[in-house]
Write a protein that holds these residues in place. Structure first.
Motif, mmCIF file in Angstrom:
data_model
loop_
_atom_site.group_PDB
_atom_site.id
_atom_site.type_symbol
_atom_site.label_atom_id
_atom_site.label_comp_id
_atom_site.label_asym_id
_atom_site.label_seq_id
_atom_site.Cartn_x
_atom_site.Cartn_y
_atom_site.Cartn_z
ATOM 1 N N ASP A 179 21.220 3.579 -37.480
ATOM 2 C CA ASP A 179 20.767 4.951 -37.747
ATOM 3 C C ASP A 179 19.459 5.045 -38.522
ATOM 4 O OD1 ASP A 179 23.109 6.051 -36.501
ATOM 5 O OD2 ASP A 179 24.225 5.539 -38.324
ATOM 6 N N GLU A 180 18.618 4.024 -38.446
ATOM 7 C CA GLU A 180 17.330 4.093 -39.147
ATOM 8 C C GLU A 180 16.293 4.892 -38.362
ATOM 9 O OE1 GLU A 180 16.999 0.355 -42.109
ATOM 10 O OE2 GLU A 180 16.559 -0.111 -40.014
ATOM 11 N N ARG A 181 16.419 4.957 -37.037
ATOM 12 C CA ARG A 181 15.566 5.781 -36.185
ATOM 13 C C ARG A 181 14.103 5.332 -36.182
ATOM 14 N NH1 ARG A 181 18.895 8.720 -32.718
ATOM 15 N NH2 ARG A 181 20.839 9.081 -33.843
ATOM 16 N N PHE A 182 13.880 4.028 -36.114
ATOM 17 C CA PHE A 182 12.553 3.461 -35.912
ATOM 18 C C PHE A 182 11.960 4.049 -34.633
ATOM 19 C CE2 PHE A 182 10.039 0.190 -33.720
ATOM 20 C CZ PHE A 182 9.265 -0.394 -34.722
ATOM 21 N N GLY A 183 10.708 4.530 -34.712
ATOM 22 C CA GLY A 183 10.057 5.109 -33.551
ATOM 23 C C GLY A 183 10.170 6.615 -33.468
ATOM 24 N N SER A 184 10.666 7.251 -34.539
ATOM 25 C CA SER A 184 10.758 8.716 -34.541
ATOM 26 C C SER A 184 9.390 9.371 -34.597
ATOM 27 C CB SER A 184 11.601 9.192 -35.733
ATOM 28 O OG SER A 184 12.943 8.810 -35.590
ATOM 29 N N SER A 185 8.407 8.687 -35.177
ATOM 30 C CA SER A 185 7.041 9.200 -35.247
ATOM 31 C C SER A 185 6.071 8.054 -35.023
ATOM 32 C CB SER A 185 6.773 9.889 -36.593
ATOM 33 O OG SER A 185 6.940 8.965 -37.667
#
Length: 552
Positions: free
Chosen positions: A277-283
């Motif tokens: 749930d770190e969401r690398f690549g969200s921005s």
């Protein structure tokens, strides 16, 4: 360029009420000179639609503006659409007949428009084939441009919300979709980007491929490449769910994006380590942080876990540097992981800070290196929860420095406004030279700012770069809302003005202009159709203290 400082004191009824410091500049964004765009605008020619979120995403290149409307109605379904507006000498609405609308119901665009796809959740524009054409008009000298629409909630086969990105070819010749033989047998047009369609990786439920997009030349071959965020990707043999990844697809001269030349990056191979749930690549954003002439890629990981002491989901940023002359572009050698527990970085990592929620690159001190602005919209300022902040890192010959960082928020001395709970200052960022002094400036969105009794109406703040100094060091920022822009840009509850930002020269006068998108209602209360305001730069210095709009 030298600037002359002035101090103005406002006196009302004999009492000194406020003192402001500002400086002369050659140009400013003129708040009274703007275009207001909605679905009903001439050239777009649609009825304002409930929940369309027109302006949710924005991108630009020179005078071209791309607007994403991820819930626009397509044949009665909230499937999403993307609009391409070519600017001209009279601004971004110069050629209403040339405005183009794209969706998955557009001929030759793969896929079928389905409710909830959110076509246009993210948008980008670049020259992935770099084929030039004869220049017949001032605004047609860019070569062939390709628009990309992120569709992160697309279902592929039995995979739910796996996502994809659609390439849109507005009449170009770099491997044109209508004539694939131009590209040879091995290089058919890459019009549908997905991990199950030839790109590295596997399409899986909730990958959200296409949530973020960024364009840069990562191997310095003169052709744009494309980075695609996949924040829901599971990595480490699927042991780290929603850890996130980024696909980087390289451009190829006269062909376009090359399906045989892409790489997947994640924190399983980069510093930081991949966790659930770190969401690398969200921005994503692109800049040349080490000054070697090759673009580098910064990747937001807004829920990254810092392991110093108790685990904290404060967020972080990975930086991957370009490699000149290589076919694959970015290299993991020398990659950085930066967060608020990194030595010398201002602040401290705390749960839900969302450090890296949004990113923007610019040269704020006019040296040889690009700098990085990092949005931290969940940052608490003192006891004020989710007030938000922006952290600035400066480039150097060895890349981004962690020394000399500083933050900007609405309780920073001399900054207009005041930090309030839930403002989420730093939710959107864009860079451009908004005062025409040759140095990059920073626009910051606070979409949940309350104005008077209207909640979540939103505001945008501008901070100016300084030669040899640092962003905002001379305290000359200013802020504006839809109310500042005048009718029909009005203050209304839930508008969330400043949800998206981009800059471009939309009137071809050589000066940067600013586009501001909303994510909420405009036409009627509860009708979340959205809007985009284009604010043009004035031609000469006007004392903005005495214009409509120094501060609401």
């Amino acid at each position: 360029m030298g600037e002359k400082m002035y101090r103005a004191t406002i006196i009302l009824l004999g009492f000194v009420t406020s003192t402001f410091v500002f400086s002369t500049v050659n140009a400013q964004l003129l708040l009274s000179d703007n275009d207001f765009i909605q679905q009903e605008t001439l050239g777009i020619d649609a009825t304002n639609q409930l929940d369309a979120q027109f302006g949710f995403s924005l991108s630009s290149i020179r005078n071209r503006l791309v607007i994403g409307s991820p819930n626009a109605l397509i044949n009665g379904k909230k499937a999403g659409a993307v609009y391409l507006l070519p600017g001209g000498l009279s601004g971004v609405l110069s050629y209403p007949a040339s405005i183009k609308k794209y969706s998955q119901d557009t001929p030759e665009i793969p896929g079928i428009s389905e409710a909830g796809d959110q076509f246009g959740y993210s948008v980008a524009i670049g020259m992935f084939g770099a084929v030039s054409r004869p220049c017949t008009r001032t605004d047609d000298c860019l070569g062939y441009l390709d628009v990309v629409a992120g569709v992160p909630f697309e279902n592929l086969g039995n995979d739910v919300d796996t996502g994809m990105a659609n390439m849109i070819f507005p009449g170009n010749a770099d491997c044109d979709i209508n004539d694939p033989n131009n590209c040879g047998l091995l290089y058919s047009p890459l019009d549908q980007l997905a991990q199950s369609e030839g790109l590295d990786g596997d399409s899986e439920d909730y990958d959200l491929f296409g949530s973020a997009l960024a364009v840069g030349d990562f191997n310095n071959d003169g052709v744009d490449d494309l980075a695609i965020g996949v924040p829901g990707e599971a990595v480490n043999a699927n042991l780290a769910t929603a850890a996130g990844a980024v696909n980087v697809v390289m451009g190829r001269s006269s062909i376009g994006l090359d399906i045989f030349n892409d790489t997947v990056f994640s924190q399983s191979i980069l510093p930081g380590g991949a966790r659930d749930d770190e969401r690398f690549g969200s921005s994503l954003t692109v800049g040349d942080y080490d000054g070697d002439g090759v673009d580098d890629l910064a990747i937001g990981v807004p829920y990254d876990v810092q392991t110093a002491g108790a685990n904290k989901t404060g967020g972080g940023v990975n930086v991957v540097y370009g490699a000149p002359g290589t076919s694959g572009g970015l290299s993991i050698s020398g990659a950085q992981m930066i967060h608020q527990d990194t030595d010398s970085v201002v602040g401290a990592a705390e749960d839900n800070d969302e450090f890296g929620y949004v990113l923007a690159s610019g040269n704020f001190n006019n040296d040889a290196y690009d700098d990085l602005a990092i949005g931290v919209p969940g940052e608490d300022i003192g006891n004020i929860v989710n007030a938000g902040a922006v952290v600035i890192l400066y480039g150097s010959s060895i890349g981004l420095k962690t020394t000399g960082t500083h933050s900007i928020h609405e309780d920073t001395i001399y900054v207009n406004g005041a930090s309030e709970a839930g403002d989420r200052f730093g939710s959107a960022l864009a860079t451009g030279d908004f005062n025409n002094d040759g140095i990059d400036d920073l626009a910051v969105g606070s979409p949940f700012e309350n104005i008077g009794t209207a909640s979540d109406t939103g505001r945008v703040s501008l901070f100016f770069g300084v030669q040899g100094g640092r962003l905002n060091s001379i305290n000359n920022d200013y802020a504006f809302t839809q109310g500042t822009l005048g009718l029909p840009g009005f203050v209304t509850t839930g508008a969330r003005f400043g949800h998206s930002l981009t800059s471009g020269d939309f009137d071809l006068d050589g000066k940067d202009d600013l586009a501001v998108g909303t994510a909420g209602n405009m036409a009627t209360v509860g009708s979340k159709n959205g809007s985009v305001s284009i604010i043009y730069q004035k031609k000469k210095f006007v004392d903005f203290m005495f214009e409509n709009g120094f501060e609401d």
